[in-house]
Design an enzyme around this catalytic site. Structure first.
Site, PDB file in Angstrom:
ATOM      1  N   ASP A  39       0.879  -1.161   0.000  1.00 14.26           N
ATOM      2  CA  ASP A  39       0.000   0.000   0.000  1.00 14.26           C
ATOM      3  C   ASP A  39       0.928   1.225   0.000  1.00 14.26           C
ATOM      4  OD1 ASP A  39      -2.288   1.734   0.538  1.00 14.26           O
ATOM      5  OD2 ASP A  39      -1.556   1.806   2.598  1.00 14.26           O
TER       6      ASP A  39
ATOM      7  N   ASP B  60      -0.042   5.062   1.010  1.00 14.06           N
ATOM      8  CA  ASP B  60      -0.209   6.024   2.101  1.00 14.06           C
ATOM      9  C   ASP B  60      -0.189   5.338   3.466  1.00 14.06           C
ATOM     10  OD1 ASP B  60      -2.289   8.598   0.620  1.00 14.06           O
ATOM     11  OD2 ASP B  60      -0.808   7.291  -0.289  1.00 14.06           O
TER      12      ASP B  60
END
Length: 211
Positions: free
Chosen positions: A11, A13
């Site tokens: 991922d 953020d």
């Protein structure tokens, strides 16, 4: 795509990056606090991600595209990111990022971190400013899982030799699809469902998990 020994999908953020980029963009519109609260609820899994993203992006309408230089300058890789990606490559693996965030930032950050593949959302514009929409199909939980499977297939990597690293509810499906799901800097619901939980906010902690 070239053959790889294994695949690690991050991922972006609050995982590969320390920031929630949508909050940095919202700061440019003076709406950072509202968007931050909505992001937190989405990451905890309390609201549908796609609906939440659309409502948060609507708050960005009117932000000039020139503001992205300021936004990008505030984005910080998570400690250990470069070292982990270097270790992945040294062992013959591929590093990928799939993000509910935005290509407008990831396209500038990913090459500097030597990421091999990445996919994210795109923001709609009227040519000079953001128009408050997401352009195209939203990268949601299912799209993240599909990306992991697609990239593994393209690199001839069995799913058993894939690792997914994430922090929010939007990452749970790709973590379930992967051979190893790693909760990093994660919300409680994600920690409960992950195969491995990494506590320190330092991606070098993941290096011992590499095949």
């Amino acid at each position: 795509m070239p053959h790889a020994r294994f695949l690690v999908v991050f991922d972006a953020d609050s995982t590969l990056l320390r920031n929630e980029v949508i909050e940095l963009i919202a700061d440019e519109a003076g709406r950072g606090a509202e968007v931050a609260a909505a992001t937190e609820a989405a990451m905890r899994g309390e609201v549908d991600f796609a609906s939440s993203l659309r409502s948060r992006v609507a708050q960005l309408a009117g932000v000039p595209l020139t503001a992205f230089d300021r936004v990008r300058s505030r984005v910080e890789p998570t400690p250990g990111a470069a070292e982990l990606i270097a270790a992945i490559h040294e062992r013959g693996g591929a590093a990928a990022v799939v993000s509910g965030g935005f290509h407008e930032v990831l396209d500038h950050i990913a090459p500097g971190l030597a990421v091999d593949l990445w996919r994210a959302n795109r923001l709609g514009t009227d040519g000079a400013t953001l128009d408050g929409t997401v352009a195209g199909t939203i990268v949601d939980a299912e799209a993240k899982a599909a990306s992991l499977r697609e990239w593994a297939d393209g690199h001839e990597v069995p799913l058993t030799r894939t690792i997914a690293i994430g922090d929010g509810a939007n990452d749970l499906r790709m973590m379930a699809a992967a051979g190893l799901g790693v909760a990093f800097n994660a919300k409680p619901a994600v920690r409960r469902q992950a195969d491995v939980v990494v506590g320190p906010v330092d991606l070098r902690e993941v290096i011992p998990l590499l095949p």
